[in-house]
Motif scaffolding. Structure first.
Motif, mmCIF file in Angstrom:
data_model
loop_
_atom_site.group_PDB
_atom_site.id
_atom_site.type_symbol
_atom_site.label_atom_id
_atom_site.label_comp_id
_atom_site.label_asym_id
_atom_site.label_seq_id
_atom_site.Cartn_x
_atom_site.Cartn_y
_atom_site.Cartn_z
ATOM 1 N N ARG A 40 12.405 17.919 30.125
ATOM 2 C CA ARG A 40 11.970 16.979 31.139
ATOM 3 C C ARG A 40 11.861 15.599 30.517
ATOM 4 N NH1 ARG A 40 8.636 17.542 36.003
ATOM 5 N NH2 ARG A 40 7.638 15.534 36.341
ATOM 6 N N ARG A 41 12.323 14.610 31.237
ATOM 7 C CA ARG A 41 12.238 13.228 30.773
ATOM 8 C C ARG A 41 10.783 12.800 30.779
ATOM 9 N NH1 ARG A 41 12.018 8.466 33.548
ATOM 10 N NH2 ARG A 41 12.461 9.488 35.512
ATOM 11 N N GLU A 42 10.383 12.092 29.728
ATOM 12 C CA GLU A 42 9.012 11.603 29.669
ATOM 13 C C GLU A 42 8.815 10.509 30.712
ATOM 14 O OE1 GLU A 42 7.832 10.383 25.767
ATOM 15 O OE2 GLU A 42 8.767 12.127 24.836
ATOM 16 N N ARG A 43 7.664 10.499 31.316
ATOM 17 C CA ARG A 43 7.354 9.482 32.306
ATOM 18 C C ARG A 43 7.230 8.130 31.620
ATOM 19 N NH1 ARG A 43 7.697 11.590 37.147
ATOM 20 N NH2 ARG A 43 6.718 13.574 37.464
ATOM 21 N N ARG A 44 7.774 7.119 32.271
ATOM 22 C CA ARG A 44 7.716 5.758 31.735
ATOM 23 C C ARG A 44 6.651 4.985 32.498
ATOM 24 N NH1 ARG A 44 13.405 3.466 30.135
ATOM 25 N NH2 ARG A 44 12.042 1.695 30.017
ATOM 26 N N THR A 45 5.615 4.602 31.813
ATOM 27 C CA THR A 45 4.562 3.833 32.476
ATOM 28 C C THR A 45 4.825 2.339 32.377
ATOM 29 O OG1 THR A 45 3.250 3.887 30.451
ATOM 30 C CG2 THR A 45 2.811 5.594 32.099
ATOM 31 N N ASP A 46 5.641 1.933 31.395
ATOM 32 C CA ASP A 46 5.916 0.508 31.198
ATOM 33 C C ASP A 46 6.922 -0.051 32.199
ATOM 34 O OD1 ASP A 46 7.918 2.054 30.034
ATOM 35 O OD2 ASP A 46 8.481 0.458 28.638
ATOM 36 N N ASN A 47 7.820 0.774 32.673
ATOM 37 C CA ASN A 47 8.865 0.313 33.586
ATOM 38 C C ASN A 47 9.261 1.486 34.496
ATOM 39 O OD1 ASN A 47 10.775 -1.234 34.816
ATOM 40 N ND2 ASN A 47 12.197 -1.254 33.103
ATOM 41 N N PRO A 48 8.411 1.844 35.446
ATOM 42 C CA PRO A 48 8.691 3.022 36.270
ATOM 43 C C PRO A 48 9.934 2.831 37.127
ATOM 44 C CG PRO A 48 6.820 1.816 37.140
ATOM 45 C CD PRO A 48 7.191 1.160 35.847
ATOM 46 N N ARG A 49 10.591 3.932 37.424
ATOM 47 C CA ARG A 49 11.782 3.913 38.269
ATOM 48 C C ARG A 49 11.346 4.128 39.714
ATOM 49 N NH1 ARG A 49 15.472 7.528 34.255
ATOM 50 N NH2 ARG A 49 16.143 5.801 32.930
ATOM 51 N N ARG A 50 11.445 3.080 40.491
ATOM 52 C CA ARG A 50 10.998 3.131 41.890
ATOM 53 C C ARG A 50 12.165 3.227 42.877
ATOM 54 N NH1 ARG A 50 7.366 -1.206 39.908
ATOM 55 N NH2 ARG A 50 5.392 -0.180 39.506
ATOM 56 N N HIS A 51 13.357 2.946 42.412
ATOM 57 C CA HIS A 51 14.513 2.900 43.305
ATOM 58 C C HIS A 51 15.298 4.209 43.223
ATOM 59 C CE1 HIS A 51 13.660 -1.368 43.687
ATOM 60 N NE2 HIS A 51 13.555 -1.390 42.362
#
Length: 127
Positions: A3-14
Motif C-alpha cells: 500500500r502506498r504511504e499516505r502523503r500529508t504534505d501534498n495530498p492527492r485530491r484530484h
C-alpha cells in the motif's frame, strides 16, 4: 500487495476515471499484479512517469532493438570503468602514458555517446 504511504504534505485530491475494455483491463491487471501494485496505483504511476518523461514509451517492434542498444551501452560503460581502473594502476607504476589511456577512454566515451544517440533516434523515429 503493498500500500502506498499516505502523503500529508501534498495530498492527492484530484481523481481521473479511466475506461478499459475487457482485454485492456486484463492486461492492466496483470501488469499491476506483476509490479505488486493495485491497478489504480499502477495506472497512475505509469501515466505520471510518461508525462514527466521519466520513461519513454516505445513501439513493441523496437523492444528487442532498444534492449540490444541498452545492453551495448552498459557494456561500453563497464569497459570505460575497467579502463579507468587499469589506468590508475598503470599510472601509479609509470608503465603507461596517460595520453594513450585518455585516448582509449575518449573512444569509449564516443562509443557510448553514439549508442545513446542511436537509442534516442530509434525512440523518436516511429514507424
Amino acid at each position: 500487495m503493498r500500500r502506498r504511504e499516505r502523503r500529508t504534505d501534498n495530498p492527492r485530491r484530484h481523481r481521473v476515471n479511466l475506461a478499459y475494455n475487457d482485454v485492456e483491463l486484463a492486461v492492466m491487471q496483470v501488469a499491476a499484479t506483476v509490479a505488486g501494485m493495485k491497478l489504480s496505483a499502477y495506472a497512475a504511476r505509469a501515466a505520471l512517469a510518461v508525462a514527466k518523461e521519466e520513461v519513454s514509451p516505445a513501439p513493441v517492434e523496437y523492444k528487442d532493438l532498444l534492449r540490444t542498444l541498452s545492453d551495448a551501452r552498459t557494456a561500453a560503460n563497464r569497459i570505460g570503468v575497467n579502463l579507468n581502473q587499469i589506468a590508475k594502476v598503470l599510472n601509479s607504476e609509470g608503465e603507461e602514458t596517460s595520453e594513450r589511456l585518455d585516448a582509449v577512454l575518449a573512444r569509449v566515451e564516443t562509443a557510448i555517446q553514439r549508442l545513446d544517440e542511436a537509442t534516442v533516434r530509434v525512440m523518436v523515429e516511429r514507424p
